[in-house]
Structures are given as structure tokens and as C-alpha cells.
Design a protein around this motif. Sequence first.
Motif, PDB file in Angstrom:
ATOM      1  N   LYS A   1      24.993 -13.570  22.680  1.00  0.00           N
ATOM      2  CA  LYS A   1      25.018 -14.525  21.574  1.00  0.00           C
ATOM      3  C   LYS A   1      25.002 -13.835  20.213  1.00  0.00           C
ATOM      4  CE  LYS A   1      22.919 -18.399  24.079  1.00  0.00           C
ATOM      5  NZ  LYS A   1      21.760 -19.326  24.136  1.00  0.00           N
ATOM      6  N   LYS A   2      24.230 -12.763  20.086  1.00  0.00           N
ATOM      7  CA  LYS A   2      24.114 -12.084  18.799  1.00  0.00           C
ATOM      8  C   LYS A   2      25.450 -11.478  18.372  1.00  0.00           C
ATOM      9  CE  LYS A   2      21.451  -8.533  16.325  1.00  0.00           C
ATOM     10  NZ  LYS A   2      22.607  -7.731  15.895  1.00  0.00           N
TER      11      LYS A   2
ATOM     12  N   ARG B   1      28.057 -14.165  17.528  1.00  0.00           N
ATOM     13  CA  ARG B   1      27.823 -14.725  16.191  1.00  0.00           C
ATOM     14  C   ARG B   1      28.347 -13.791  15.111  1.00  0.00           C
ATOM     15  NH1 ARG B   1      22.931 -15.376  16.815  1.00  0.00           N
ATOM     16  NH2 ARG B   1      22.099 -13.523  15.783  1.00  0.00           N
ATOM     17  N   GLU B   2      28.130 -12.485  15.289  1.00  0.00           N
ATOM     18  CA  GLU B   2      28.592 -11.514  14.304  1.00  0.00           C
ATOM     19  C   GLU B   2      30.116 -11.432  14.264  1.00  0.00           C
ATOM     20  OE1 GLU B   2      26.482  -8.107  15.682  1.00  0.00           O
ATOM     21  OE2 GLU B   2      24.677  -8.551  14.496  1.00  0.00           O
ATOM     22  N   TYR B   3      30.762 -11.523  15.425  1.00  0.00           N
ATOM     23  CA  TYR B   3      32.225 -11.529  15.459  1.00  0.00           C
ATOM     24  C   TYR B   3      32.783 -12.749  14.743  1.00  0.00           C
ATOM     25  CZ  TYR B   3      33.131  -7.553  18.547  1.00  0.00           C
ATOM     26  OH  TYR B   3      33.252  -6.296  19.060  1.00  0.00           O
ATOM     27  N   ARG B   4      32.179 -13.897  14.958  1.00  0.00           N
ATOM     28  CA  ARG B   4      32.643 -15.122  14.309  1.00  0.00           C
ATOM     29  C   ARG B   4      32.445 -15.053  12.789  1.00  0.00           C
ATOM     30  NH1 ARG B   4      33.542 -19.624  17.692  1.00  0.00           N
ATOM     31  NH2 ARG B   4      33.136 -19.179  19.889  1.00  0.00           N
TER      32      ARG B   4
END
Length: 245
Positions: free
Chosen positions: A9-10, A13-16
Amino acid sequence: MTCKYTEPKKSEREYREMAKLGLELGIPVPECFLEMEVTLKGKTIHHHKQRSHSWTRNAYNGLFTQLTAKNYSGATFEGGVLTMKYTNGTIYGNNYAGHIVSGISNFAPGDSEGLGSSYRADTGSLAAGIVAGSGNAVEDFNGFALQTPITEGASSGKLNYSAHLTNVKSWDAGTKTWSVAIARYMNNNSGGIITVREIAQYTRGMIYGQFPTLMVGRDVLAPEIALPNAGQLKVTYTIALTYPV
């Protein structure tokens, strides 16, 4: 069986967030996904998708030299030099230009999508395309080959590699995104279980009259794949680029 998305998830989220920032700044951010599907006797027994985050120095050096019309130069494979490192360990930097995707199809010019060129290998070939391995060394920006390639064959520890499928190109007018799916089947006729722990993208380059095999990406799988005897593995890389306008 539903495809399970395994990206933590982390990092997802950073890719998005990175992709969103790229759109806001007008700088397209390429994305790459890796999908693994195992079937046995016509039934899907494993199916997962993850981010591919392991393009190598070869990929970026190839991109940079093309964008800048800069010849390869240097004798080492590290920061500060522009060289390519073949899967056999040869370092190329002899002050000549080259192409990371060769555009040869059975040694005929003009077709980067043909079998035998760029990322599309023919039946049984490990000279290009998607190749599997059993090594689990950490992903390395300077990596140039699979740690332990799984070779072609029907005996113990080997896989039968099919010809690459035709690349599937797609344009989404709403999101202004181009995507291309590159896929290949691998069959286990070895008589036993084969554990696939790493996947690579190999390409046939074209560098001053040579047609070397270059690794442009390597992913350590999470989870690894225990491919049963008589099982079939389909590996798909989907590369996408969203344009700002």
C-alpha cells in the motif's frame, strides 16, 4: 480466480502521487506492471499483479543516448559513463551509436514488433523477450542478466518457452494514456515443480553491427511462483504512459 494485486500500500500510494505530480507538471511518468498467471489442466491456480520497478542502467542509458544523439563511451558500467552491458558480461562503449530496440525481424529491417527482434522472441529463444529465472538476489540498478536463468527444455529444471504473443497496444482517449501489453507463455514439462523467483525483460539491441541481448528490467517476484509439472505460466508486462495533453 480473481487476480490479486500485491503491490504494498505504501509504495502504491507513492507511485500514484508521483504520477499525479507528473500530470500537474506536464511531465509524463511511465508506469510498468507485471502480471503472473498459472494454469493447470485448464484451471487458474495462481494469478497476481504487481508493479514492475526495476528498469536497469541499460534502459536509462539507452534512452539518454537516443534523446541526446550521444555515442556510447567508456570502459566500465557505472555512473558517469554511457555504456551498455550485455547479458554475457561484455561492456560496450566504443564511441558508436546504437539502439536498445533493434528493429530487426529475422534480420530484416523495419519491424520492431516482429518475432526475433526487440522484445518478441520466437519459440524456445532466450535471446530476447520475457525470460524466467530461479534466483532471488535483490533487484540491482546495475543488473545486466538474470541471476539464474531457467533454460529452454523439457528436462529437470527447464521450461518450454512459447513464441511471444503479438503486442497489444491501446489508447485511452479519456485519460490520454498509451499502453502496450507484452506477454509470453512458459510451459513446465520437466516432470517436477519449478520455482520462478525472478523475471526479466531482454531485448535484441543493435549496436554498431552487433545484435546483443540486453537486460532492461528485472523483477524479483512477490510472491514467487511454484509452477507444477504440466502447468503453464503466462507473464505479461504492461507499460503505460499518460500524456499531459
